[in-house]
Design a protein around this motif. Structure first.
Motif, PDB file in Angstrom:
ATOM      1  N   ARG A 144       0.828  -1.204   0.000  1.00 61.13           N
ATOM      2  CA  ARG A 144       0.000   0.000   0.000  1.00 61.13           C
ATOM      3  C   ARG A 144       0.863   1.255   0.000  1.00 61.13           C
ATOM      4  O   ARG A 144       0.580   2.232  -0.715  1.00 61.13           O
ATOM      5  CB  ARG A 144      -0.913  -0.013   1.225  1.00 61.13           C
ATOM      6  CG  ARG A 144      -1.823   1.202   1.378  1.00 61.13           C
ATOM      7  CD  ARG A 144      -2.809   1.285   0.248  1.00 61.13           C
ATOM      8  NE  ARG A 144      -3.728   2.401   0.444  1.00 61.13           N
ATOM      9  CZ  ARG A 144      -4.355   3.022  -0.540  1.00 61.13           C
ATOM     10  NH1 ARG A 144      -4.175   2.632  -1.786  1.00 61.13           N
ATOM     11  NH2 ARG A 144      -5.169   4.022  -0.287  1.00 61.13           N
ATOM     12  N   LEU A 145       1.933   1.263   0.764  1.00 61.88           N
ATOM     13  CA  LEU A 145       2.839   2.414   0.798  1.00 61.88           C
ATOM     14  C   LEU A 145       3.484   2.643  -0.568  1.00 61.88           C
ATOM     15  O   LEU A 145       3.641   3.783  -1.008  1.00 61.88           O
ATOM     16  CB  LEU A 145       3.897   2.215   1.882  1.00 61.88           C
ATOM     17  CG  LEU A 145       3.384   2.368   3.321  1.00 61.88           C
ATOM     18  CD1 LEU A 145       4.350   1.717   4.314  1.00 61.88           C
ATOM     19  CD2 LEU A 145       3.183   3.839   3.672  1.00 61.88           C
ATOM     20  N   ILE A 146       3.846   1.561  -1.250  1.00 64.93           N
ATOM     21  CA  ILE A 146       4.416   1.688  -2.593  1.00 64.93           C
ATOM     22  C   ILE A 146       3.383   2.280  -3.551  1.00 64.93           C
ATOM     23  O   ILE A 146       3.690   3.193  -4.336  1.00 64.93           O
ATOM     24  CB  ILE A 146       4.920   0.320  -3.090  1.00 64.93           C
ATOM     25  CG1 ILE A 146       6.101  -0.158  -2.233  1.00 64.93           C
ATOM     26  CG2 ILE A 146       5.324   0.390  -4.564  1.00 64.93           C
ATOM     27  CD1 ILE A 146       6.501  -1.607  -2.463  1.00 64.93           C
ATOM     28  N   GLU A 147       2.153   1.780  -3.490  1.00 72.93           N
ATOM     29  CA  GLU A 147       1.079   2.295  -4.354  1.00 72.93           C
ATOM     30  C   GLU A 147       0.850   3.784  -4.118  1.00 72.93           C
ATOM     31  O   GLU A 147       0.678   4.558  -5.068  1.00 72.93           O
ATOM     32  CB  GLU A 147      -0.211   1.522  -4.085  1.00 72.93           C
ATOM     33  CG  GLU A 147      -0.199   0.077  -4.547  1.00 72.93           C
ATOM     34  CD  GLU A 147      -1.433  -0.672  -4.073  1.00 72.93           C
ATOM     35  OE1 GLU A 147      -2.324  -0.038  -3.454  1.00 72.93           O
ATOM     36  OE2 GLU A 147      -1.508  -1.889  -4.315  1.00 72.93           O
ATOM     37  N   LEU A 148       0.828   4.182  -2.847  1.00 73.55           N
ATOM     38  CA  LEU A 148       0.573   5.589  -2.516  1.00 73.55           C
ATOM     39  C   LEU A 148       1.733   6.483  -2.945  1.00 73.55           C
ATOM     40  O   LEU A 148       1.516   7.612  -3.400  1.00 73.55           O
ATOM     41  CB  LEU A 148       0.304   5.730  -1.015  1.00 73.55           C
ATOM     42  CG  LEU A 148      -1.033   5.155  -0.539  1.00 73.55           C
ATOM     43  CD1 LEU A 148      -1.065   5.104   0.988  1.00 73.55           C
ATOM     44  CD2 LEU A 148      -2.203   5.971  -1.068  1.00 73.55           C
ATOM     45  N   ALA A 149       2.955   6.001  -2.804  1.00 70.97           N
ATOM     46  CA  ALA A 149       4.111   6.787  -3.251  1.00 70.97           C
ATOM     47  C   ALA A 149       4.026   7.027  -4.757  1.00 70.97           C
ATOM     48  O   ALA A 149       4.326   8.134  -5.240  1.00 70.97           O
ATOM     49  CB  ALA A 149       5.412   6.076  -2.887  1.00 70.97           C
ATOM     50  N   LYS A 150       3.603   6.022  -5.500  1.00 70.79           N
ATOM     51  CA  LYS A 150       3.418   6.182  -6.945  1.00 70.79           C
ATOM     52  C   LYS A 150       2.302   7.187  -7.238  1.00 70.79           C
ATOM     53  O   LYS A 150       2.456   8.080  -8.073  1.00 70.79           O
ATOM     54  CB  LYS A 150       3.087   4.839  -7.587  1.00 70.79           C
ATOM     55  CG  LYS A 150       4.241   3.845  -7.592  1.00 70.79           C
ATOM     56  CD  LYS A 150       3.790   2.516  -8.193  1.00 70.79           C
ATOM     57  CE  LYS A 150       4.919   1.498  -8.199  1.00 70.79           C
ATOM     58  NZ  LYS A 150       4.455   0.175  -8.716  1.00 70.79           N
ATOM     59  N   ARG A 151       1.179   7.027  -6.534  1.00 70.63           N
ATOM     60  CA  ARG A 151       0.035   7.895  -6.794  1.00 70.63           C
ATOM     61  C   ARG A 151       0.345   9.349  -6.492  1.00 70.63           C
ATOM     62  O   ARG A 151      -0.037  10.262  -7.225  1.00 70.63           O
ATOM     63  CB  ARG A 151      -1.157   7.437  -5.954  1.00 70.63           C
ATOM     64  CG  ARG A 151      -2.461   8.157  -6.289  1.00 70.63           C
ATOM     65  CD  ARG A 151      -3.503   7.961  -5.210  1.00 70.63           C
ATOM     66  NE  ARG A 151      -3.209   8.779  -4.034  1.00 70.63           N
ATOM     67  CZ  ARG A 151      -3.948   8.761  -2.926  1.00 70.63           C
ATOM     68  NH1 ARG A 151      -4.981   7.952  -2.840  1.00 70.63           N
ATOM     69  NH2 ARG A 151      -3.632   9.539  -1.888  1.00 70.63           N
ATOM     70  N   GLU A 152       1.062   9.574  -5.392  1.00 72.80           N
ATOM     71  CA  GLU A 152       1.390  10.935  -4.964  1.00 72.80           C
ATOM     72  C   GLU A 152       2.598  11.492  -5.715  1.00 72.80           C
ATOM     73  O   GLU A 152       3.006  12.633  -5.479  1.00 72.80           O
ATOM     74  CB  GLU A 152       1.651  10.968  -3.453  1.00 72.80           C
ATOM     75  CG  GLU A 152       0.461  10.580  -2.593  1.00 72.80           C
ATOM     76  CD  GLU A 152      -0.682  11.562  -2.691  1.00 72.80           C
ATOM     77  OE1 GLU A 152      -0.414  12.792  -2.619  1.00 72.80           O
ATOM     78  OE2 GLU A 152      -1.833  11.123  -2.857  1.00 72.80           O
ATOM     79  N   GLU A 153       3.180  10.663  -6.576  1.00 69.66           N
ATOM     80  CA  GLU A 153       4.353  11.052  -7.362  1.00 69.66           C
ATOM     81  C   GLU A 153       5.515  11.476  -6.455  1.00 69.66           C
ATOM     82  O   GLU A 153       6.194  12.479  -6.686  1.00 69.66           O
ATOM     83  CB  GLU A 153       3.999  12.160  -8.359  1.00 69.66           C
ATOM     84  CG  GLU A 153       2.940  11.719  -9.370  1.00 69.66           C
ATOM     85  CD  GLU A 153       2.569  12.818 -10.342  1.00 69.66           C
ATOM     86  OE1 GLU A 153       2.875  13.999 -10.084  1.00 69.66           O
ATOM     87  OE2 GLU A 153       1.966  12.505 -11.388  1.00 69.66           O
TER      88      GLU A 153
END
Length: 350
Positions: free
Chosen positions: A279-288
């Motif tokens: 989830r942290l990886i996904e959010l880091a991608k989403r938030e750029e």
């Protein structure tokens, strides 16, 4: 996936808090002054810092779901030393607090904190400190028995040093030598883990300024014994997920840089929770947010301590990338600010 949160964090506030934190001596077990600072500063934001019997600090931020509690930890304690004995020459023999190579403190300025609240300055030296005197000065092994502290007072004997009030068991703190540069680079001792604490200040300031209520209740834990392995070994029983915020190590075989948010998938205690890390990886991608996933085989965290202490939790580990950990460290303000941004994205949607 929902749209990016893109919080407008107060970068100047975060960096100013980091500079203030770095200026307060806090080797493990000697965190009274920095805890007082924390209590005063979080009070200005409208939060209350509660103290545990052990000396850790805790802040509760109510969320929309009171029955779901996420813990976020960072540690205020640093590497340091303690007076082991006073030598016949009046020099101090010291014992390390925390794990570091002796060559990383050779030549460093330090402060000796006596039990009666006096402070003296000194310098860490090899017992063969001069190449003009000792033929083997360059090859002399840098280990505890071969190191000493020269006190900046007129002392030539054990008795004279003792008259200053210096005794076995007194704490010793290293000078941080903090430099905050206009281009965002920050170099100092003790970025591990005061850079993460500064990120949590930014996290709190944004929630308060925006008047936002997170999706779940948050308990921020500021530990004071992480460098000696048992910082957050006890956490409240209602915490089901714990994110340890600690510096990301850099070097050979590792991907992170000083401008990245480090996401640790595994350290010396084993893998972190799969779903939380994903989830942290996904959010880091989403938030750029610039990030890297790494493995730290010689590393432990407050989350590791909580798991070893028997906590029935899921756990993850993130933090700003820090070069030369446990030495003369360096990070970038971007990594500190982005660590706070990733935490906010996580707690707003958990």
């Amino acid at each position: 996936m929902t749209s990016p949160l893109k919080p407008q964090l107060n970068r100047e506030y975060i960096v100013n808090q980091l500079e203030a934190l770095l200026g307060i001596p806090s080797p493990s077990g000697y965190c009274m002054a920095i805890m007082k600072y924390m209590k005063d500063e979080v009070g200005k934001l409208g939060y209350k810092l509660e103290m545990t019997p052990k000396g850790n600090g805790m802040i509760t931020i109510p969320g929309q779901m009171a029955d779901q509690v996420i813990g976020i930890s960072a540690h205020l304690d640093t590497l340091g030393a303690m007076v082991r004995s006073i030598k016949p020459s009046g020099m101090i023999r010291f014992t390390p607090i925390g794990s570091y190579a002796m060559h990383t403190v050779e030549g460093e300025y330090c402060r000796i904190h006596t039990r009666d609240n006096r402070t003296y300055e000194g310098t860490v030296l090899s017992t063969k400190a001069s190449v003009h005197v000792y033929t083997d000065a360059r090859d002399w092994k840098r280990e505890e028995a071969n190191m000493e502290i020269r006190i900046d007072e007129t002392v030539k004997s054990k008795e004279e040093t003792g008259k200053l009030g210096i005794a076995a068991g007194d704490f010793i703190s290293w000078e941080p030598r903090t430099r905050i540069l206009p281009n965002g680079w920050i170099k100092s001792r003790h970025l591990d883990d005061k850079a993460s604490v500064a990120a949590l200040f930014g996290f709190m300031e944004w929630l308060k300024r925006e008047g936002v209520v997170p999706s779940c209740t948050i308990k921020l834990i500021f530990s004071t014994y992480e460098e000696v392995g048992h910082g957050s070994s006890f956490i409240p029983a209602d915490i089901t997920e714990l994110i340890a915020v600690d510096m990301g190590a850099l070097g050979d075989d590792l991907s992170a840089t000083e401008r990245d948010v480090s996401i640790c998938a595994k350290d010396s205690t084993g893998p972190y929770d799969y779903n939380m890390t994903s989830r942290l990886i996904e959010l880091a991608k989403r938030e750029e947010l610039p990030y890297a996933v790494d493995i730290y085989p010689h590393y432990g965290s407050d989350a590791s301590a909580a798991l070893r202490g028997g906590s029935n939790i899921r756990a993850a580990l993130i933090g700003p990338g820090v070069h030369a950990s446990h030495g003369m460290e360096r990070t970038h303000a971007d990594a500190v600010v982005n660590t706070a941004a990733l935490l906010l994205a996580y707690v707003m949607e958990s």
